[in-house]
Design a protein around this motif. Structure first.
Motif, PDB file in Angstrom:
ATOM      1  N   LYS A  23       2.489   1.784  -3.536  1.00  0.00           N
ATOM      2  CA  LYS A  23       1.290   2.573  -3.858  1.00  0.00           C
ATOM      3  C   LYS A  23       0.223   1.726  -4.525  1.00  0.00           C
ATOM      4  CE  LYS A  23       3.546   6.407  -2.707  1.00  0.00           C
ATOM      5  NZ  LYS A  23       3.374   6.883  -1.349  1.00  0.00           N
ATOM      6  N   ILE A  52      -4.931  -7.613  -6.324  1.00  0.00           N
ATOM      7  CA  ILE A  52      -6.128  -7.285  -7.112  1.00  0.00           C
ATOM      8  C   ILE A  52      -5.778  -6.495  -8.381  1.00  0.00           C
ATOM      9  CG2 ILE A  52      -6.628  -5.156  -5.784  1.00  0.00           C
ATOM     10  CD1 ILE A  52      -9.345  -7.543  -7.016  1.00  0.00           C
ATOM     11  N   GLU A  53      -4.737  -5.690  -8.302  1.00  0.00           N
ATOM     12  CA  GLU A  53      -4.392  -4.850  -9.458  1.00  0.00           C
ATOM     13  C   GLU A  53      -3.934  -5.687 -10.658  1.00  0.00           C
ATOM     14  OE1 GLU A  53      -3.293  -4.198  -6.357  1.00  0.00           O
ATOM     15  OE2 GLU A  53      -3.624  -2.076  -5.902  1.00  0.00           O
ATOM     16  N   THR A  96      -2.869   0.459  -3.715  1.00  0.00           N
ATOM     17  CA  THR A  96      -3.841   0.594  -2.629  1.00  0.00           C
ATOM     18  C   THR A  96      -5.094  -0.249  -2.850  1.00  0.00           C
ATOM     19  OG1 THR A  96      -4.716   2.546  -3.718  1.00  0.00           O
ATOM     20  CG2 THR A  96      -3.092   2.906  -1.973  1.00  0.00           C
ATOM     21  N   GLY A  97      -5.099  -1.057  -3.911  1.00  0.00           N
ATOM     22  CA  GLY A  97      -6.237  -1.961  -4.100  1.00  0.00           C
ATOM     23  C   GLY A  97      -6.367  -2.905  -2.923  1.00  0.00           C
ATOM     24  N   LYS A 108      -6.627  -3.692   0.724  1.00  0.00           N
ATOM     25  CA  LYS A 108      -7.086  -2.838   1.827  1.00  0.00           C
ATOM     26  C   LYS A 108      -6.599  -3.365   3.165  1.00  0.00           C
ATOM     27  CE  LYS A 108      -9.631  -0.595  -1.113  1.00  0.00           C
ATOM     28  NZ  LYS A 108      -8.827   0.305  -1.910  1.00  0.00           N
ATOM     29  N   ARG A 130       0.818  -1.222   0.000  1.00  0.00           N
ATOM     30  CA  ARG A 130       0.000   0.000   0.000  1.00  0.00           C
ATOM     31  C   ARG A 130       0.851   1.271   0.000  1.00  0.00           C
ATOM     32  NH1 ARG A 130      -5.214   0.378   1.207  1.00  0.00           N
ATOM     33  NH2 ARG A 130      -4.900   2.256   2.455  1.00  0.00           N
ATOM     34  N   PHE A 131       1.823   1.302   0.869  1.00  0.00           N
ATOM     35  CA  PHE A 131       2.531   2.570   1.072  1.00  0.00           C
ATOM     36  C   PHE A 131       3.824   2.680   0.267  1.00  0.00           C
ATOM     37  CE2 PHE A 131       0.136   1.929   5.180  1.00  0.00           C
ATOM     38  CZ  PHE A 131      -0.918   2.740   4.805  1.00  0.00           C
TER      39      PHE A 131
END
Lengths: 172, 810
Positions: free
Chosen positions: A47, A90-91, A49-50, A52, A43-44
């Protein structure tokens, strides 16, 4: 037994470490904090962010990704542990505008409401179909038992996953 | 200016479409579906973190009730990287608004475990956590109470509530509490003469029911990013509605409406808990304004449990008189809600006694509803609100009385069926199809098997049972909320629906797009819905309390109608026909009497000015000569293992009166969701709040136990459709009432299977085993009723109910 006192003098623990992750087929080299989880790194750092974070303690399943063919809660895997692994998130499912059958069927069967559990839910279902193309209702329940959906889209999720399996089978 | 426009709001009549519907009632995929399944949906917590952003952490009270004697943050402030700390010492009189209710931000006394004591903005989360540890707080512990009985006991400590009295504010308490009683008085509904009614009854039965707190537990924990540029505050939020939150923040931070921009593009579930500005939002906003830097806050899962307003728990005493044939003659009830330390208008007016007041015909009724303050965290709106609680008592009671009179529970419900929304003034419902709902669910579950199931249960360890319940929910479209919408037709062929609404997962944005597309006569692929930003849109209600489709729907429809009318002005010149003779469907505009004379929508749009045409719409306020409620029925089949006490729900049938289902698939999804959440409420979800310390012991999903896919039974979902001219394409409310009635249906099914009546939710194995084999005689005893708990002397002395009786409509 009394635990031995460990001396770190000769081999001090490193605060940060450079790791390599193969995420959705692309190799990423990143420096992570030794305490950082895979979810945080995705996420960080990357990047992406899919994926969660809903509880950060392996309860809710929103952070589910596939690591070397296994569904895991990425909040409970350290990024350093995942070094060298192949990760699907997910991406990586859709090829451009072409959705994965699981994604297609989730939309067709309205298996989503607020959508927050969906990245994890879809990854759990996708990994089920990677291993079992004729899933029963019980198989879907088993595969997604670790994914909460507070909106309660469960019946649609079961239908969508079984339908996606049919779709994949018909394309083979 | 938004404010002025709100006052001018009147709404207009939209004529019926004189053609078959082309979009409404047909399955439409969600407009945000692709973004949500690909991970492309950016929730507030996913947004690009700005350079220089600060992170907020909150210091929370470890005590359920304590006075803050001293608070000192100087040591924490000395840590490099700490930018600001706010607490009582710095903002002693700061008043904020929470769901438009005034509250002290930092009161002298903390009143629940988890209450905010200070907030820190730091360069990293680790630093913020460090600073939290360095803040010195000296507490003087005080005795606390958690339950209704303890709070009403003689000598109970008085809990200083967070809610402040504000008489001119309809949402705030108008009177200070007396003892721990909200406003010091009950809300009263009364009609007829209950004493006379009871004297006419053949059977009189009274019983007490309790329900537990329920937590929303949305998958997305509360998260926000606030950014202050010196004049304007921009907040990326996870709330359910822009305008009420903005109004809360304006009052709390002393800003004008132009100074606050709220954005909620995607939202990870709210279920009622995120309708107004949450307490953290005031903190991050203040910190952003103090530091001049963006501040981010994301709650942890345990924080999510302790800090947000959960549903009230309650204790409800009900006494009814019935004739042998099942006719109700009198009803009397005292309903008490545990309001925690306050939150969202503690007592909720008459919400808990709404079901006994309205669901059945009964000439003699006297009902009282009390709100009781305790130290059990904050309470507030949740899907089903308080109606759900009252429904459990009434439906459980009806079931029991039917059993006592050896009548079919369905028969008793039909015997007391009423079409009057106001039984005194004889005001009818705009529509009521509860009879159809009940018939559908009982047919589906196999109601005629009741006797054969009882027969086949004999000598079996695992017993089956079926049960049903009826439900009434608040209708919608009442003041004070208004709704406005714009529809912009552009020469590029698109129709843009501009609404200031938040999509929380119910599919509202898709539904609004469908309403506009139908009214315009265009296909869905031309419709763009612009939403989730307070800039560029107009006022509308929060996405909660059944409001959105019912209240914003008519506004969108009127805006689309207005835009279409304007477009027809241009088209009429091309088509050589008067505008009022034109109609449109399937992207074509045609002459009504001569459909062959048609031009395409695109052709008509060519003649538009470059800025396109804009249609505006607003909601027509409800007329007062109708009552607006929605009805549903639930039925279920269960299996009870009499050795383990385990209840296995095999099937649930749910039928809702929806007016018209705009998007049938999305309606079905809501119904499923209601069953899952309703079963959680009925059987598994329960907080464990430690009596000695007031600490919640299970602030996590595994132990709080919302339903997983493993607990999801077979669900048969039905919609009952009927015209209701007061709503856009007859589409009424749905999302709020979907779980009302599940719990009493499960209870009835368990009673059918085992003969035991569980009066306190959730229905857990230990309660069933206790009733079957334990010493808990009360649950087994079906003849003797329990002592009504409100007859205790201390209550009658502190509350003079008579002084406040409002005899509605009499």
């Amino acid at each position: 037994m009394i635990a031995q006192k460990v001396s770190f003098e000769s081999n001090p623990p490193k605060k940060t470490q450079k790791i390599q992750l193969n995420v959705n087929g692309k190799t990423e080299s990143i420096v992570v904090d030794a305490r950082e989880t895979l979810a945080e790194a995705l996420r960080f750092k990357l990047k992406m962010t899919g994926t969660k974070l809903g509880c950060n303690r392996a309860e809710c399943g929103t952070c589910t990704v596939i690591v070397d063919g296994k569904t895991v809660f990425s909040c409970s895997v350290l990024a350093v542990e995942a070094s060298g692994s192949s990760i699907e998130s997910i991406e990586g499912l859709a090829q451009g505008a072409l959705l994965h059958p699981v994604q297609e069927c989730f939309i067709e069967e309205d298996a989503l409401q607020c959508g927050y559990c969906i990245p994890g839910m879809v990854m759990s279902c996708k990994n089920l179909l990677d291993h079992n193309l004729k899933p029963t209702e019980a198989d879907v329940k088993q595969a997604t038992a670790g994914n909460y959906c507070r909106c309660g889209a469960y019946p649609n999720i079961i239908r969508a996953t079984i339908k996606a399996a049919e779709k994949i089978r018909s394309r083979l | 200016m938004q404010r002025t426009e709100r006052k001018l709001l009147t709404g207009g009549e939209v004529p019926q479409l004189d053609r078959p519907l082309t979009i409404i009632g047909k399955q439409q995929p969600r407009i945000d579906g692709v973004a949500k399944v690909t991970g492309g949906s950016m929730y507030a917590g996913d947004l690009e973190l700005k350079p220089g952003m600060l992170y907020m952490k909150i210091l929370r009270s470890p005590f359920a009730h304590a006075k803050i004697k001293r608070i000192d943050s100087t040591k924490a402030e000395a840590i490099p990287g700490i930018h600001a700390i706010i607490h009582k010492g710095k903002f002693p009189d700061w008043k904020m608004y929470f769901y438009l209710i005034p509250q002290k931000v930092f009161p002298d006394n903390v009143t629940w475990v988890g209450e905010e004591v200070a907030a820190v903005a730091a360069e990293s989360i680790d630093l913020a956590n460090k600073a939290i540890e360095m803040i010195e707080v000296e507490y003087e512990q005080k005795p606390h109470v958690l339950g209704i009985d303890e709070a009403l006991a003689p000598g109970a400590p008085i809990i200083p509530t967070l809610d402040e009295v504000e008489v001119e504010n309809v949402r705030a308490p108008s009177f200070p509490p007396v003892g721990n009683i909200f406003e010091g008085k009950p809300e009263v509904l009364k009609r007829g003469d209950p004493d006379k009614g009871f004297s006419e009854a053949d059977v009189i039965y009274e019983d007490t029911y309790t329900v537990q707190f329920q937590y929303h537990a949305p998958l997305q924990t509360r998260v926000a990013i606030a950014d202050w540029d010196g004049n304007k505050l921009t907040v990326q939020e996870s709330c359910q509605g822009l305008w009420m939150v903005r109004e809360d923040m304006m009052k709390s931070l002393n800003l004008t409406e132009d100074q606050i921009r709220l954005i909620v593009k995607y939202q990870g579930g709210g279920f009622g808990s995120k309708g107004g500005a949450q307490r953290y939002l005031h903190f991050i906003s203040r910190l952003a304004m103090l530091t001049g830097k963006p501040v981010r806050f994301e709650q942890t899962r345990p924080e999510e449990f302790v800090s947000h307003p959960h549903r009230w728990s309650s204790k409800m005493w009900l006494k009814t008189g019935m004739k042998r044939d099942g006719t109700l003659t009198a009803m009397e009830g005292k309903f008490l809600a545990n309001c925690g330390t306050g939150g969202t208008y503690g007592n909720q007016k008459d919400q808990m006694i709404l079901t006994p007041w309205k669901l059945y015909e009964c000439p003699n009724v006297a009902l009282e509803q009390y709100g009781i303050y305790t130290n059990a965290q904050l309470t507030g709106y949740m899907r089903g609100v308080m109606v759900l609680m009252g429904n459990f008592a009434v439906e459980s009671h009806m079931e029991k009385m039917a059993d006592m009179l050896k009548l079919d529970p369905m028969h008793v419900r039909m015997k007391n069926y009423t079409m009057w929304g106001n039984q005194v003034k004889k005001i009818p419902y705009s529509a009521k199809n509860l009879d159809r709902c009940m018939k559908i669910v009982t047919d589906n579950i196999g109601w005629d098997r009741r006797e054969s199931i009882t027969e086949s249960n004999k000598n079996k360890k695992i017993k089956r049972g079926i049960g049903m319940a009826a439900a009434l929910d608040n209708g919608t479209g009442q003041p004070p909320f208004e709704a406005m919408a714009d529809v912009v037709l552009s020469s590029d062929g698109t129709a843009k629906v501009v609404i200031g609404a938040v999509e929380i997962g119910g599919g509202m944005t898709t539904a609004m797009g469908m309403i506009a597309a139908e009214e315009l006569g265009v296909s869905m692929d031309r419709v763009i819905v612009q939403y989730g930003d307070s800039e560029g849109t107009k006022y509308c209600p929060s996405t909660h309390a059944n409001r959105m489709t019912a209240e914003l729907g008519p506004a969108v429809q009127e805006a689309a109608y207005d835009a279409r009318k304007k477009l027809f002005e241009f088209a009429s010149k091309k088509m050589d026909a008067l505008p009022d003779r034109l109609q449109s469907a399937n992207n074509m505009i045609y002459v009504k009497d001569d459909p062959d004379r048609a031009i395409s929508f695109d052709k008509a749009l060519e003649s538009l000015p470059s800025e396109g045409v804009t249609g505006t719409g607003s909601r027509i306020p409800n007329p007062s000569d109708w009552e607006f409620n929605v009805f549903s029925a639930k039925a279920c089949e269960v299996e009870v293992d009499t050795e383990t006490g385990q209840v296995n729900v095999l099937k649930v049938a749910t039928a809702h009166e929806v007016g018209r289902a705009l998007n049938p698939q999305a309606v079905e999804s809501q119904l499923y969701g209601g069953v899952v959440m309703g079963l959680g409420f009925a059987m598994t979800e329960e907080p464990w709040i430690d009596e000695k310390t007031g600490t919640m012991l299970n602030p996590d999903l595994h132990q709080y136990r919302p339903g997983t896919i493993l607990e999801c039974p077979e669900i048969a979902a039905f919609t009952v459709e009927a015209e209701d001219p007061f709503f856009a394409f007859s589409a009424k409310a749905l999302g709020n009432g979907v779980l009302i009635g599940i719990a009493p249906a499960v209870r009835a099914a368990v009673a059918h299977a085992t003969g035991i009546w569980i009066n306190d939710l959730p229905i857990t194995p230990d309660k069933i085993l206790d009733a079957l084999y334990g010493t808990n005689k009360k649950a087994k005893d079906t003849t003797k009723s329990q002592q009504p708990f409100m007859d205790r002397p201390h209550l009658s002395s502190s509350v003079k109910a008579k002084d406040y009786i409002e005899e509605r409509g009499e």
